[in-house]
Structures are given as C-alpha cells and as structure tokens.
Write a protein that holds these residues in place. Structure first.
Motif, short mmCIF file in Angstrom:
data_model
loop_
_atom_site.label_atom_id
_atom_site.label_comp_id
_atom_site.label_asym_id
_atom_site.label_seq_id
_atom_site.Cartn_x
_atom_site.Cartn_y
_atom_site.Cartn_z
N CYS A 1 0.78 -1.09 -0.18
CA CYS A 1 -0.03 -0.02 0.09
C CYS A 1 0.81 1.26 0.16
O CYS A 1 2.07 0.96 0.36
CB CYS A 1 -0.88 -0.02 1.08
SG CYS A 1 -0.08 0.49 2.73
N ASN B 1 0.93 3.73 1.82
CA ASN B 1 1.61 4.09 3.33
C ASN B 1 2.81 3.40 3.60
O ASN B 1 3.85 3.90 4.34
CB ASN B 1 0.57 3.97 4.44
CG ASN B 1 -0.44 5.02 4.40
OD1 ASN B 1 -0.37 6.07 3.78
ND2 ASN B 1 -1.74 4.74 5.04
N GLN B 2 2.89 2.11 3.25
CA GLN B 2 4.12 1.06 3.28
C GLN B 2 5.17 1.82 2.48
O GLN B 2 6.43 1.67 2.95
CB GLN B 2 3.73 -0.22 3.19
CG GLN B 2 2.77 -0.89 4.31
CD GLN B 2 2.47 -2.31 3.84
OE1 GLN B 2 1.87 -2.49 2.47
NE2 GLN B 2 2.27 -3.23 4.49
N TYR C 1 5.55 4.61 1.39
CA TYR C 1 6.08 5.95 1.87
C TYR C 1 7.10 5.69 3.08
O TYR C 1 8.25 6.23 3.32
CB TYR C 1 5.02 6.93 2.39
CG TYR C 1 5.76 8.17 3.01
CD1 TYR C 1 6.34 9.04 2.29
CD2 TYR C 1 5.38 8.04 4.53
CE1 TYR C 1 6.77 10.13 3.00
CE2 TYR C 1 6.21 9.32 5.12
CZ TYR C 1 6.60 10.30 4.32
OH TYR C 1 7.25 11.36 4.99
#
Length: 74
Positions: A26, A28-29, A31
């Motif tokens: 995802c 978020n991961q 980043y």
C-alpha cells in the motif's frame, strides 16, 4: 503554495504510488520504506534531475538508494 511545490508534491505522490504498485504494497508502506531507507531524502535533494527521467528509471534509482541504506527490496 508555489507552482514548483505543487509540482513536487504531485510528482512525489505519483512516484510513491508507482513504487507501491511495483512492490505490491500500500502507499503508506511504500512511503514508510522510502522514508526509512533514505529514498525520500534522495528524492527531495535530486528532484530537479529525477523529475526529468522516466518513472522506471527513477524507481530504479530509489531502489538502489534504499538498498545502499539497508533496504532489502529488489
């Protein structure tokens, strides 16, 4: 917000999304990984050059930077 900042933010969001897709994670991961292994630092410092390259070339550069800083994704 200045035009240059908007361009940087848009490019960064798109690049993180492509990184996430490439590695099956995802955003978020992606980043968090790029932040932890200095990919985001590299992107900020070298945006002027990186944004003129293709996304695959830039992703390859970020992967290399992260590997050089302890990242394991290949």
């Amino acid at each position: 917000m200045a035009h240059e900042e908007k361009n940087f933010i848009g490019y960064t969001v798109a690049l993180i999304s492509e990184f996430a897709i490439h590695f099956g994670m995802c955003p978020n991961q992606a980043y968090a990984y790029l932040k932890r292994f200095k990919g985001m630092d590299h992107l900020q410092r070298h945006y002027g050059v990186l944004h003129t390259q293709s996304f695959p070339d830039t992703l390859e550069a970020l992967v290399q930077v992260c590997q050089n800083n302890g990242g394991k994704l290949r």
